[in-house]
Write a protein that holds these residues in place. Structure first.
Motif, PDB file in Angstrom:
ATOM      1  N   ALA A 112       0.814  -1.223   0.000  1.00 11.32           N
ATOM      2  CA  ALA A 112       0.000   0.000   0.000  1.00 11.32           C
ATOM      3  C   ALA A 112       0.846   1.272   0.000  1.00 11.32           C
ATOM      4  N   LEU A 113       1.850   1.325  -0.849  1.00 11.49           N
ATOM      5  CA  LEU A 113       2.713   2.496  -0.950  1.00 11.49           C
ATOM      6  C   LEU A 113       2.092   3.537  -1.884  1.00 11.49           C
ATOM      7  N   PHE A 114       2.504   4.781  -1.702  1.00 11.82           N
ATOM      8  CA  PHE A 114       2.184   5.832  -2.668  1.00 11.82           C
ATOM      9  C   PHE A 114       3.254   5.750  -3.756  1.00 11.82           C
ATOM     10  N   THR A 115       2.933   5.073  -4.847  1.00  5.80           N
ATOM     11  CA  THR A 115       3.963   4.703  -5.815  1.00  5.80           C
ATOM     12  C   THR A 115       4.530   5.894  -6.579  1.00  5.80           C
ATOM     13  N   THR A 116       3.774   6.997  -6.691  1.00  9.42           N
ATOM     14  CA  THR A 116       4.283   8.152  -7.432  1.00  9.42           C
ATOM     15  C   THR A 116       5.098   9.089  -6.550  1.00  9.42           C
ATOM     16  N   LEU A 117       5.094   8.853  -5.241  1.00  3.68           N
ATOM     17  CA  LEU A 117       5.871   9.669  -4.319  1.00  3.68           C
ATOM     18  C   LEU A 117       7.219   9.012  -4.056  1.00  3.68           C
TER      19      LEU A 117
ATOM     20  N   ALA B  99       7.903  -0.295   3.078  1.00  3.31           N
ATOM     21  CA  ALA B  99       6.664  -0.536   3.810  1.00  3.31           C
ATOM     22  C   ALA B  99       6.934  -0.720   5.303  1.00  3.31           C
ATOM     23  N   VAL B 100       8.003  -1.444   5.638  1.00  2.85           N
ATOM     24  CA  VAL B 100       8.342  -1.644   7.049  1.00  2.85           C
ATOM     25  C   VAL B 100       8.881  -0.350   7.654  1.00  2.85           C
ATOM     26  N   ALA B 101       9.735   0.357   6.916  1.00  2.00           N
ATOM     27  CA  ALA B 101      10.271   1.624   7.410  1.00  2.00           C
ATOM     28  C   ALA B 101       9.149   2.626   7.655  1.00  2.00           C
TER      29      ALA B 101
END
Length: 248
Positions: A98-103, A150-152
């Motif tokens: 669930a990352l913000f892939t464009t950031l 994601a963990v960070a």
């Protein structure tokens, strides 16, 4: 490894009391009890469809509990309120990341960081490979780098209870071997309770203190990680549902 005992009279740092988790009115996990001290890593094992992800999303408040209580430092969490669970220190790393892939990496971390949480540079000490990629968009990272991020991102939220769902999803075994020891380091250095759902059983048991095997919604096996790792036949039987569930 963490001391898993809870001092007499002291509340465990994390508890599930009779938790029932499911979808709609259909229970998937039934009457689950857990009691974990700070710095403990619990490996949640079991075959696909056993209810492991349902349990994690329920603890995080993303799914309503069908029964029971979840407590952090002795305080019960309100049901189906993910913001309240997060405020209490429960942080979920979902299986899709669930990352913000464009950031960029730094922007993903900046948006997630809580006031008083560890700063980004301090967090990168656990992820030296990611430190070099701070200005790279998350969508351009490799699968292993995305999992590190994601963990960070969870760590900058200063978790008391860190839920990691399938850290190895889609990753080569050699990458998993490098990532899973970070789980042990997180528990030891931050004191967080870490609950790890993982399909790489032996690798998970190497970094965990305790383990449970969930089969058909029940705990088929429970014990220290070292004991379970030393008895692969018993583990296999639990996965196949050939043992009686642990009495509730």
């Amino acid at each position: 490894m963490a001391d898993q005992s809870v001092l007499a009279g002291a509340a465990p740092d994390f508890e599930c009391r009779g938790v029932v988790a499911g979808h709609g009115s259909v229970p998937v996990v039934r009457d689950l009890d857990l009691s974990l001290a700070a710095g403990t890593v619990l490996a949640v094992l079991g075959p696909n469809g056993a209810g492991k992800t349902t349990l994690m999303t329920t603890i995080a408040g993303l799914l309503p509990r069908l029964g029971g209580d979840v407590l952090v430092a002795g305080r019960p969490l309100p049901n189906a309120r993910p913001a309240a669970a997060n405020k209490a220190g429960v942080v979920l790393v979902p299986d899709d990341r669930a990352l913000f892939t464009t950031l960029t990496v730094r922007e993903n971390l900046y948006l997630a960081r809580k006031a008083g949480g560890p700063d980004i540079d301090a967090t990168m000490a656990m992820f030296p490979a990611l430190r070099k990629r701070l200005q790279v968009a998350a969508g351009a990272l490799s699968g292993g780098e995305q999992q590190m991020l994601a963990v960070a991102r969870a760590l900058v939220q200063k978790p008391k209870v860190l839920l990691i769902d399938e850290m190895s999803m889609g990753l080569a075994p050699v990458i998993v071997e490098d990532l899973l020891p970070i789980v042990r380091r997180i528990a030891d250095e931050t004191g967080a309770v870490v609950i790890l759902v993982e399909q790489h059983v032996q690798l998970a048991l190497e970094v965990a203190d305790e383990a449970i095997v969930v089969v058909h919604g029940d705990i088929g096996l429970r014990g220290s990680a070292a004991e379970l790792a030393a008895d692969p036949g018993r583990l296999e039987a639990a996965y196949l549902g050939e043992v009686q569930p642990v009495p509730r």
